[in-house]
Design an enzyme around this catalytic site. Structure first.
Site, PDB file in Angstrom:
ATOM      1  N   LYS A   1       0.571  -1.345   0.198  1.00 11.88           N
ATOM      2  CA  LYS A   1      -0.452   0.190   0.322  1.00 11.88           C
ATOM      3  C   LYS A   1       0.745   1.375  -0.233  1.00 11.88           C
ATOM      4  O   LYS A   1       2.492   1.586   0.588  1.00 11.88           O
ATOM      5  CB  LYS A   1      -0.675  -0.542   1.312  1.00 11.88           C
ATOM      6  CG  LYS A   1      -2.657  -0.986   1.618  1.00 11.88           C
ATOM      7  CD  LYS A   1      -2.296  -0.396   2.607  1.00 11.88           C
ATOM      8  CE  LYS A   1      -4.228  -1.554   2.701  1.00 11.88           C
ATOM      9  NZ  LYS A   1      -5.011  -1.496   1.826  1.00 11.88           N
TER      10      LYS A   1
ATOM     11  N   ARG B   1     -11.390 -10.939   1.689  1.00  6.78           N
ATOM     12  CA  ARG B   1     -11.908 -11.707   0.768  1.00  6.78           C
ATOM     13  C   ARG B   1     -11.436 -13.249   0.991  1.00  6.78           C
ATOM     14  O   ARG B   1     -12.300 -14.351   0.965  1.00  6.78           O
ATOM     15  CB  ARG B   1     -12.415 -11.449  -0.694  1.00  6.78           C
ATOM     16  CG  ARG B   1     -11.201 -11.638  -1.525  1.00  6.78           C
ATOM     17  CD  ARG B   1     -11.551 -10.792  -3.053  1.00  6.78           C
ATOM     18  NE  ARG B   1     -11.114  -9.337  -3.091  1.00  6.78           N
ATOM     19  CZ  ARG B   1     -11.043  -8.213  -3.736  1.00  6.78           C
ATOM     20  NH1 ARG B   1     -11.488  -9.307  -4.676  1.00  6.78           N
ATOM     21  NH2 ARG B   1     -11.252  -7.493  -3.678  1.00  6.78           N
TER      22      ARG B   1
HETATM   23  N1  BES Z   1      -8.287  -3.187   3.857  1.00 10.14           N
HETATM   24  C1  BES Z   1      -7.910  -2.970   2.105  1.00 10.14           C
HETATM   25  C2  BES Z   1     -10.101  -1.643   2.650  1.00 10.14           C
HETATM   26  C3  BES Z   1      -9.813  -0.563   3.468  1.00 10.14           C
HETATM   27  C4  BES Z   1      -9.673   0.300   2.675  1.00 10.14           C
HETATM   28  C5  BES Z   1     -10.289  -0.753   3.894  1.00 10.14           C
HETATM   29  C6  BES Z   1      -9.739   1.306   2.793  1.00 10.14           C
HETATM   30  C7  BES Z   1     -10.764   0.226   5.511  1.00 10.14           C
HETATM   31  C8  BES Z   1     -10.209   1.423   3.838  1.00 10.14           C
HETATM   32  C9  BES Z   1      -8.721  -3.852   1.390  1.00 10.14           C
HETATM   33  O1  BES Z   1      -8.115  -5.165   2.130  1.00 10.14           O
HETATM   34  C10 BES Z   1      -7.935  -3.920   0.815  1.00 10.14           C
HETATM   35  O2  BES Z   1      -6.874  -3.207   0.641  1.00 10.14           O
HETATM   36  N2  BES Z   1      -9.260  -3.913  -0.336  1.00 10.14           N
HETATM   37  C11 BES Z   1      -8.125  -3.554  -2.307  1.00 10.14           C
HETATM   38  C12 BES Z   1      -8.989  -4.257  -2.890  1.00 10.14           C
HETATM   39  C13 BES Z   1      -8.369  -4.670  -3.990  1.00 10.14           C
HETATM   40  C14 BES Z   1      -6.653  -4.725  -4.326  1.00 10.14           C
HETATM   41  C15 BES Z   1      -9.102  -5.493  -5.821  1.00 10.14           C
HETATM   42  C16 BES Z   1      -8.853  -1.939  -2.087  1.00 10.14           C
HETATM   43  O3  BES Z   1      -9.845  -1.558  -1.905  1.00 10.14           O
HETATM   44  O4  BES Z   1      -8.935  -1.197  -2.615  1.00 10.14           O
HETATM   45 ZN    ZN Z   2      -6.125  -5.044   1.641  1.00 10.20          ZN
END
Ligand code: BES
Ligand code: ZN
Ligand code: ZN
Length: 484
Positions: free
Chosen positions: A266, A340
């Site tokens: 990230k 997921r």
């Molecule tokens: N934990 C994150 C989602 C999230 C983002 C929670 C902002 C709270 C605030 C999750 O694991 C994630 O990173 N999701 C990705 C999925 C994508 C790579 C398909 C996302 O939402 O960007």
């Molecule tokens: Zn994530």
């Protein structure tokens, strides 16, 4: 907080402040007439609008301080407006660092007293929270002081039980907030397991460790947790409040104790709030604890796949394929779509072993849901009309909105050339594709998926929620269970 109901207003103990409710309207009316307040009421400085407060220093009352609290007009009153109004009273009391409060419950026209009690005390308890465990040498005078004695008049002694239940509910919400706000280094998979083992009377907890996960073939959960020092686990906590029934609701909470994104790292901004990525796990544990404390007549199991999505030489890899405990294989297209994966393994485990009559999974799954619905609303996806309806009603009653979105057939986008599924399917409708991915593991069991990435963790205090961990969803899930 100690709460006592006093029958005779005149015989109340001496506190620091008296909270006096007021209504708007042509003749701005206070619940009790205090001549001392007349001047303020006629000045036009205070109109009694919902959530408005005015602090007066007066002679002739025990407390020497009156806090006028606006509740708006009686016609547009709602449980939610009461929660918000009383939360603002708590903030006004906290601003003066007062600990002992007397609260006069107003008389309501055409508004059921149970609803009034609910709104008032949920507002008070939910707002009366601070997370200051990690303050170091902040001077005492800069720390928040909480209300610790609350005496109440204007209600029958019989409401004590209802107030106690609301108090228990607030404690369950605090439990989630504390875990979400705590350092990710401390609130690790093993710590969450430890918390689950002490949920209390009537709850049976088992924890699968890495070796057991390996023999169960839970390759998705193991993959996500591989690079972390603290190993992944599957927590299973059960309360059986209706032993004669075969029905069991399985609640599954995403328990990523820290989400770096893995090798698909990230950005710093994206990672900043990722200690909150275990909010789902904390929520389902809190719900089982509260269901037992309230003695709900339901069978409910909390399943929490817990892991840290760390980055390191042992990280699971983009492009590799991992196998879930139901045999389905998943090609990793993005290591940041880890929530997921752990949920899918847990759903498959529930279907295999727990004979669920329904499955509800909850967590902070996608940034997309925050873009779509903002900080105040979660997304709900379900393959079952009854579950969707129950959540709609539960949302109306708790003020925690889980808004239903479609499960449109975009499954094509999750196809993989080399595995049964890919773990993502492009940018569009990302939150829905996450839900569609999870649905593949439900085997037709009535199911709902709640993506609370927005409301679980907020940047600024709002209404009765403090900044950071909110404990969102505990009340919603309890209300949902109460409808069984
Ligand atoms: N934990 C994150 C989602 C999230 C983002 C929670 C902002 C709270 C605030 C999750 O694991 C994630 O990173 N999701 C990705 C999925 C994508 C790579 C398909 C996302 O939402 O960007
Ligand atoms: Zn994530
Ligand atoms: Zn995550």
């Amino acid at each position: 907080m100690k709460i006592s109901i006093v029958q005779d207003f005149a015989k109340r103990e001496k506190g620091d402040v008296l909270i006096v409710p007021c209504w708007t309207g042509p003749s701005l009316a206070c619940e009790r007439s205090f001549p001392e307040a007349a001047q303020v009421l006629s000045s036009g400085d205070f109109l009694g609008k919902a959530g408005e407060t005015a602090l007066l220093y007066v002679n002739g009352i025990k407390e020497s301080r009156l806090l006028l609290l606006g509740l708006g007009d009686q016609q547009s009153l709602s449980v939610e407006s009461l929660r918000c109004s009383y939360a603002s009273a708590v903030k006004a009391v906290q601003a003066k660092k007062l600990r002992n409060v007397h609260l006069i419950v107003p008389k309501f026209l055409k508004f059921p007293i149970e609803h009034a009690i609910r709104g008032i005390f949920e507002g008070v308890f939910l707002a009366n929270y601070v997370f200051d465990q990690l303050k170091g040498d902040t001077p005492k005078e800069n720390l928040t002081v909480l209300i610790d004695n609350l005496s109440v008049s204007g209600v029958d002694k019989k409401v004590q039980r209802q107030i106690d239940r609301i108090h228990a509910m607030a404690s369950a919400v605090y439990f989630v907030r504390d875990l979400v706000n705590g350092n990710a280094d401390e609130i690790s998979p093993s710590r969450l397991a430890k918390e689950a083992l002490k949920l209390g009377k009537g709850i049976k907890t088992t924890v699968l460790d890495r070796k057991q996960l390996e023999s169960e073939g839970m390759g998705l959960l193991l993959a996500v947790g591989r690079a972390a020092v603290d190993e992944p686990r599957l927590i299973c906590s059960t309360y059986r409040g209706n032993p004669k029934s075969k029905d069991t609701v399985v609640l599954i909470g995403k328990g990523i104790t820290y989400d770096t994104g893995g090798l698909c790292l990230k950005t710093p901004d994206g990672m900043l709030t990722m200690k909150s990525d275990m909010a789902g796990a904390a929520t389902v544990l809190a719900v089982v604890k509260l269901a037992a404390e309230l003695g709900l007549k339901v069978n409910v199991t909390a399943l929490a796949p817990v892991a840290e999505n760390a980055i390191g030489s042992r990280s699971y890899k983009q492009g590799d394929v991992y196998r879930s405990c139901c045999g389905k294989t998943v090609e990793i297209l993005n290591t940041d779509a880890e929530g997921r994966l752990v949920l899918a393994d847990a759903i498959a485990y529930a279907v295999k072993y727990l004979k669920p009559s329904s499955i509800i999974d909850i967590g902070t799954l996608t940034g997309g849901i925050v873009v779509a619905l903002g900080e105040e609303i979660a997304g709900l996806f379900s393959n079952d009309e009854k579950i969707a309806r129950d959540f709609r009603e539960a949302s109306d009653s708790t003020g925690e909105i889980a808004w239903r979105l479609p499960l449109h057939d975009y499954k094509e986008s999750l196809r993989s050339e080399i595995a049964d599924l890919g773990n993502m399917g492009g940018r569009e409708a990302g939150s829905m594709k996450c839900a569609l991915f999870l649905q593949e593991f439900t085997n037709g069991v009535p199911w709902a998926h709640i993506d609370m990435a927005g409301p679980a963790f907020i940047s600024k205090a709002k209404k009765y929620h403090p900044a950071k961990g909110t404990g969102w969803g505990v009340r919603l899930l309890i209300d949902f269970l109460e409808r069984k």
